[in-house]
Design a protein around this motif. Sequence first.
Motif, PDB file in Angstrom:
ATOM      1  N   TRP A 231      -8.025   0.140   6.281  1.00  0.00           N
ATOM      2  CA  TRP A 231      -6.831  -0.628   6.604  1.00  0.00           C
ATOM      3  C   TRP A 231      -5.660  -0.146   5.737  1.00  0.00           C
ATOM      4  O   TRP A 231      -5.843   0.195   4.570  1.00  0.00           O
ATOM      5  CB  TRP A 231      -7.055  -2.109   6.357  1.00  0.00           C
ATOM      6  CG  TRP A 231      -8.022  -2.772   7.283  1.00  0.00           C
ATOM      7  CD1 TRP A 231      -9.324  -3.088   7.032  1.00  0.00           C
ATOM      8  CD2 TRP A 231      -7.766  -3.211   8.624  1.00  0.00           C
ATOM      9  NE1 TRP A 231      -9.897  -3.686   8.121  1.00  0.00           N
ATOM     10  CE2 TRP A 231      -8.961  -3.783   9.122  1.00  0.00           C
ATOM     11  CE3 TRP A 231      -6.642  -3.171   9.457  1.00  0.00           C
ATOM     12  CZ2 TRP A 231      -9.052  -4.314  10.405  1.00  0.00           C
ATOM     13  CZ3 TRP A 231      -6.738  -3.700  10.731  1.00  0.00           C
ATOM     14  CH2 TRP A 231      -7.923  -4.265  11.196  1.00  0.00           C
ATOM     15  N   GLY A 232      -4.468  -0.148   6.305  1.00  0.00           N
ATOM     16  CA  GLY A 232      -3.285   0.230   5.527  1.00  0.00           C
ATOM     17  C   GLY A 232      -3.414   1.614   4.940  1.00  0.00           C
ATOM     18  O   GLY A 232      -3.126   1.837   3.762  1.00  0.00           O
ATOM     19  N   GLY A 235      -0.689   3.223   2.777  1.00  0.00           N
ATOM     20  CA  GLY A 235      -0.124   2.430   1.693  1.00  0.00           C
ATOM     21  C   GLY A 235      -0.588   2.860   0.319  1.00  0.00           C
ATOM     22  O   GLY A 235      -1.269   3.871   0.153  1.00  0.00           O
ATOM     23  N   VAL A 256      -2.933   2.070  10.722  1.00  0.00           N
ATOM     24  CA  VAL A 256      -1.553   2.053  10.238  1.00  0.00           C
ATOM     25  C   VAL A 256      -0.743   1.149  11.152  1.00  0.00           C
ATOM     26  O   VAL A 256      -1.264   0.592  12.118  1.00  0.00           O
ATOM     27  CB  VAL A 256      -0.954   3.476  10.195  1.00  0.00           C
ATOM     28  CG1 VAL A 256      -1.703   4.348   9.199  1.00  0.00           C
ATOM     29  CG2 VAL A 256      -0.991   4.111  11.590  1.00  0.00           C
ATOM     30  N   SER A 257       0.548   1.017  10.859  1.00  0.00           N
ATOM     31  CA  SER A 257       1.359   0.066  11.622  1.00  0.00           C
ATOM     32  C   SER A 257       2.607   0.671  12.247  1.00  0.00           C
ATOM     33  O   SER A 257       3.483  -0.053  12.711  1.00  0.00           O
ATOM     34  CB  SER A 257       1.771  -1.107  10.722  1.00  0.00           C
ATOM     35  OG  SER A 257       2.501  -0.648   9.603  1.00  0.00           O
ATOM     36  N   LYS A 261       3.865   6.135   9.933  1.00  0.00           N
ATOM     37  CA  LYS A 261       2.709   6.035   9.046  1.00  0.00           C
ATOM     38  C   LYS A 261       1.525   6.813   9.599  1.00  0.00           C
ATOM     39  O   LYS A 261       0.734   7.391   8.838  1.00  0.00           O
ATOM     40  CB  LYS A 261       2.358   4.562   8.830  1.00  0.00           C
ATOM     41  CG  LYS A 261       3.420   3.797   8.057  1.00  0.00           C
ATOM     42  CD  LYS A 261       3.048   2.341   7.844  1.00  0.00           C
ATOM     43  CE  LYS A 261       4.125   1.637   7.029  1.00  0.00           C
ATOM     44  NZ  LYS A 261       3.795   0.216   6.763  1.00  0.00           N
ATOM     45  N   PRO A 318      -6.402  -6.215   3.191  1.00  0.00           N
ATOM     46  CA  PRO A 318      -5.425  -7.189   3.696  1.00  0.00           C
ATOM     47  C   PRO A 318      -5.916  -8.626   3.618  1.00  0.00           C
ATOM     48  O   PRO A 318      -5.132  -9.549   3.414  1.00  0.00           O
ATOM     49  CB  PRO A 318      -5.222  -6.756   5.154  1.00  0.00           C
ATOM     50  CG  PRO A 318      -5.654  -5.334   5.196  1.00  0.00           C
ATOM     51  CD  PRO A 318      -6.764  -5.234   4.212  1.00  0.00           C
ATOM     52  N   SER A 343      -2.730 -10.509   2.647  1.00  0.00           N
ATOM     53  CA  SER A 343      -2.240 -11.376   3.720  1.00  0.00           C
ATOM     54  C   SER A 343      -2.774 -12.798   3.611  1.00  0.00           C
ATOM     55  O   SER A 343      -2.494 -13.630   4.475  1.00  0.00           O
ATOM     56  CB  SER A 343      -2.629 -10.791   5.087  1.00  0.00           C
ATOM     57  OG  SER A 343      -4.030 -10.862   5.289  1.00  0.00           O
ATOM     58  N   ASN A 407       6.348  -4.608   2.552  1.00  0.00           N
ATOM     59  CA  ASN A 407       5.645  -3.461   3.140  1.00  0.00           C
ATOM     60  C   ASN A 407       6.617  -2.444   3.733  1.00  0.00           C
ATOM     61  O   ASN A 407       6.361  -1.855   4.784  1.00  0.00           O
ATOM     62  CB  ASN A 407       4.653  -3.937   4.214  1.00  0.00           C
ATOM     63  CG  ASN A 407       3.619  -2.885   4.565  1.00  0.00           C
ATOM     64  OD1 ASN A 407       3.257  -2.052   3.741  1.00  0.00           O
ATOM     65  ND2 ASN A 407       3.140  -2.902   5.799  1.00  0.00           N
ATOM     66  N   GLN A 410       5.900   3.507   1.642  1.00  0.00           N
ATOM     67  CA  GLN A 410       4.714   4.319   1.928  1.00  0.00           C
ATOM     68  C   GLN A 410       4.121   4.724   0.582  1.00  0.00           C
ATOM     69  O   GLN A 410       4.841   4.916  -0.390  1.00  0.00           O
ATOM     70  CB  GLN A 410       5.094   5.591   2.706  1.00  0.00           C
ATOM     71  CG  GLN A 410       6.043   5.380   3.856  1.00  0.00           C
ATOM     72  CD  GLN A 410       5.447   4.580   4.983  1.00  0.00           C
ATOM     73  OE1 GLN A 410       4.237   4.467   5.072  1.00  0.00           O
ATOM     74  NE2 GLN A 410       6.272   4.017   5.832  1.00  0.00           N
TER      75      GLN A 410
END
Length: 445
Positions: A231-232, A235, A256-257, A261, A318, A343, A407, A410
Amino acid sequence: MQHILDAIMSGDRSAETYQNLELPQTYRGITVHKDEEKMFEGIATRDKDPRKSLHLDDVPLPELAPGEALVAVMASAINYNTVWTSIFEPVSTFGFLERYGKLSEYSKRHDLPYHVVGSDLAGVVLRTGPGVNAWKAGQEVVAHCLSVELESPDGHDDTMMDPQQRIWGFETNFGGLAELAIVKSNQLMPKPAHLTWEEAASPGLVNSTAYRQLVSKNGANMKQGDVVLIWGASGGLGSYATQMALTGGAIPVCVVSSPEKAEIVRSLGAEHIIDRSAEGYKFWKDENTQDPQEWKRFGKKIRELTGGEDPDIVFEHPGRETFGASVYVARKGGTIITCASTSGYMHQYDNRYLWMNLKNIKSSHFANYREAYEANRLIDKGLIHPTVSKVYKLEETGQAALDVHHNLHQGKVGVLALAPQEGLGVSDEEKRAKHLTEINRFRGI
């Protein structure tokens, strides 16, 4: 402070030079104030602004205790624990300082109405306290953030199990977002000579955390060929996990989002990438109800990428938003390895998918000294690279923390302390040249 900076900039690293430097009575550090710990009450987490709570103050230089080192900080970095500190969530860190202050005569120094924050640094040793033999004034160092007393037998197999284990700059005072910092000498590690100050400062916390969480026998014990859901992945933490998976022969599936990314992790060498925004996953129907159909859709996407394989390891950080999906998609007998909960801390998942499929949920928190050393060694060997994307001045730390809180960053966000500009501190240009493309991968993004 100028005479200290002049000595460092001169390149002279003789112990005598630094031992003879006069120490200032005060130094500049980024602080939160105890009398402001209620300032964000009634405000939603996302709307809490670190720029309002993080102050640049002149603070007194504390006495150096046995086993400690005083370091001139050239650069530091932002971690999510600084965001938590700045918004006083999930609790005010002054409770940590108060409890630590009751431990000993020396720990009383930490219980103050202000908290100098920060859990990363790169710099030069100025002084060492009684009992320190392995480090000398003038040495270039980075620091990991494990502060531990080691007076209990519980910590001698794994120092993270010590009952007096703390995270420096979060659960202790005198952290790294400052011109000077105090650390226990066993927090120190050699600065990689091919990196600038800001590059060397940035991996410490997240790189060590990723190493324990993913590679160590104390974590997921990743092996070659493991499918690892990250996840992420672009980051601060995920960018190191992605590199470790690739370097270790595993198969990362990077979540990624955004397309930007996705391009970052693709440049790292990852082939299996899920842009969760483009896919439109909504794991929660409302505040209290998750959507198993979305878990299934997510799992199907993973199998499409991997040729039908589910993740052996889910690299979780998260927390609340993703944890139900993480438990669902892990393969039978697989491991969900969790640290942090950016989160939300109150996780919910369907236990049927855990117990009926013999999956494991395992916790991980920072790293012991050996793990931190091994993680730093990978940086020094050029097998893992810093992921600095942007660097702020010390007086701009509030904005840097806000970027991480929202967020907008990077990789890692660096902060210059004594260093007057970026790009300083490299002493092995030949080695740097070999890895320059990788070192600069996150720059300008």
